[in-house]
Design a protein around this motif. Structure first.
Motif, PDB file in Angstrom:
ATOM      1  N   VAL A  20       6.170   8.140  -2.221  1.00 54.76           N
ATOM      2  CA  VAL A  20       5.011   7.484  -1.429  1.00 54.76           C
ATOM      3  C   VAL A  20       5.315   8.027  -0.047  1.00 54.76           C
ATOM      4  N   ARG A  22       4.826   8.119   4.046  1.00 54.66           N
ATOM      5  CA  ARG A  22       4.763   7.229   4.889  1.00 54.66           C
ATOM      6  C   ARG A  22       3.587   7.342   5.725  1.00 54.66           C
ATOM      7  N   TYR A  32       0.008   0.662   0.464  1.00 54.56           N
ATOM      8  CA  TYR A  32       1.186   0.505  -0.348  1.00 54.56           C
ATOM      9  C   TYR A  32       1.157  -0.286  -1.540  1.00 54.56           C
ATOM     10  N   VAL A  66      11.767   0.397  -3.239  1.00 58.46           N
ATOM     11  CA  VAL A  66      11.488   1.195  -2.616  1.00 58.46           C
ATOM     12  C   VAL A  66      12.797   1.702  -1.826  1.00 58.46           C
ATOM     13  N   ARG A  68      14.021   3.698   1.191  1.00 60.52           N
ATOM     14  CA  ARG A  68      13.546   4.116   2.304  1.00 60.52           C
ATOM     15  C   ARG A  68      14.673   4.912   3.412  1.00 60.52           C
ATOM     16  N   ASP A 102       9.292   8.065   0.759  1.00 61.01           N
ATOM     17  CA  ASP A 102       9.779   7.095   0.040  1.00 61.01           C
ATOM     18  C   ASP A 102       9.733   7.238  -1.294  1.00 61.01           C
ATOM     19  N   MET A 104       9.561   5.247  -4.774  1.00 55.15           N
ATOM     20  CA  MET A 104       9.379   3.839  -5.323  1.00 55.15           C
ATOM     21  C   MET A 104       9.594   4.249  -6.896  1.00 55.15           C
TER      22      MET A 104
END
Length: 268
Positions: A20, A22, A32, A66, A68, A102, A104
């Motif tokens: 994912v 940002r 999101y 998720v 990060r 990221d 997920m």
């Protein structure tokens, strides 16, 4: 927490992974949520037969992580006898040199804690019990049920080899939002952090989270603007869009909450 994908793969957990980006534009809560919906659909298509089980996902737990992190712990290859078996590594950048996206993960928990119902029905406490049992399984979950049975390793290694649960502090690096869905208008959310738990209402995005995140100017501004519903500035409107996107109802709790907070019901 270590390597999430390694945990899920080695424990034979049914999962799907999606990178994912940002977004540069703000707010990005809606985008999101769309990505989460897409991942959930991919998980169902890969591991379930919705035609054979028309009630799915009733009574089931479904988890989403998720990742990060900027750096994480990972097993050290070819370690010396006295070396810690885990080392801290930076998450790699993309091939073009940009920051890593990221990760997920959507997945079904292990079979011994993937349901919140049984033949006799369910109790409210089972939501907390299942989360206390397993949130992210360890690599050897099938053999040890989330407990590290190895005794010839350091205390740190033993801790890192265990399953992650709602009681895992993780040095404050893991936030868990647990949604208890009993009906369309009966959805409760509980916030787990640093081994602690509290009821979480939509407006708590601007009440609780600012107490946890760093006091950067951007975070301070977000918390302040979230409380100014009459502010018509572009920045305030962007924050209100984020707040408006966070919607879930628990009418029975709301009635109770309004009653105990009513000035007329205060104890004299």
């Amino acid at each position: 927490i270590c390597d999430v994908e390694q945990r899920l793969t080695q424990s034979e957990t049914r999962f799907v992974k999606q990178e994912v980006a940002r977004p540069d534009d703000k707010p990005f809560v809606t985008s999101y949520f769309r990505m989460m919906q897409k991942s959930f659909q991919a998980l169902c298509e890969k591991y379930t037969d919705n035609q054979a089980d028309a009630s799915f996902p009733r009574g089931r737990r479904i988890c989403c992580v998720v990742d990060r992190r900027i750096k994480m712990s990972k097993l050290r290859p070819n370690r010396a006898a006295k070396e810690d078996e885990f080392m801290e590594i930076a998450r790699l950048k993309q091939a073009d040199g940009s920051e890593k996206k990221d990760d997920m993960y959507f997945y079904f928990p292990p079979n011994d804690c993937d349901r919140v119902d049984n033949e006799q029905g369910m109790m409210k406490e089972i939501y907390f019990d299942r989360l206390r049992q397993c949130l992210i399984p360890n690599s050897t979950y099938k053999e040890d049920g989330g407990l590290c049975l190895m005794r010839s390793i350091t205390p740190r290694s033993e801790l890192l080899r265990r399953a992650i649960t709602s009681a895992s502090a993780c040095n404050g690096g893991l936030m868990t939002f647990s949604f208890h869905v009993d009906a369309e208008d009966e959805i409760a959310c509980y916030f787990h952090w640093n081994g602690q738990c509290t009821r979480f209402l939509p407006e708590d995005v601007a009440v609780i989270l600012p107490e946890i995140f760093s006091e950067s100017e951007e975070n301070k501004q977000f918390a302040a603007l979230a409380k100014q519903v009459d502010d018509k500035s572009v920045e305030a409107q962007d924050v209100q869009i984020v707040m408006d996107d966070i919607k879930y109802q628990d009418k029975r709790f709301e009635s109770f909450y309004d009653m105990i907070n009513n000035d007329d019901n205060e104890t004299k």
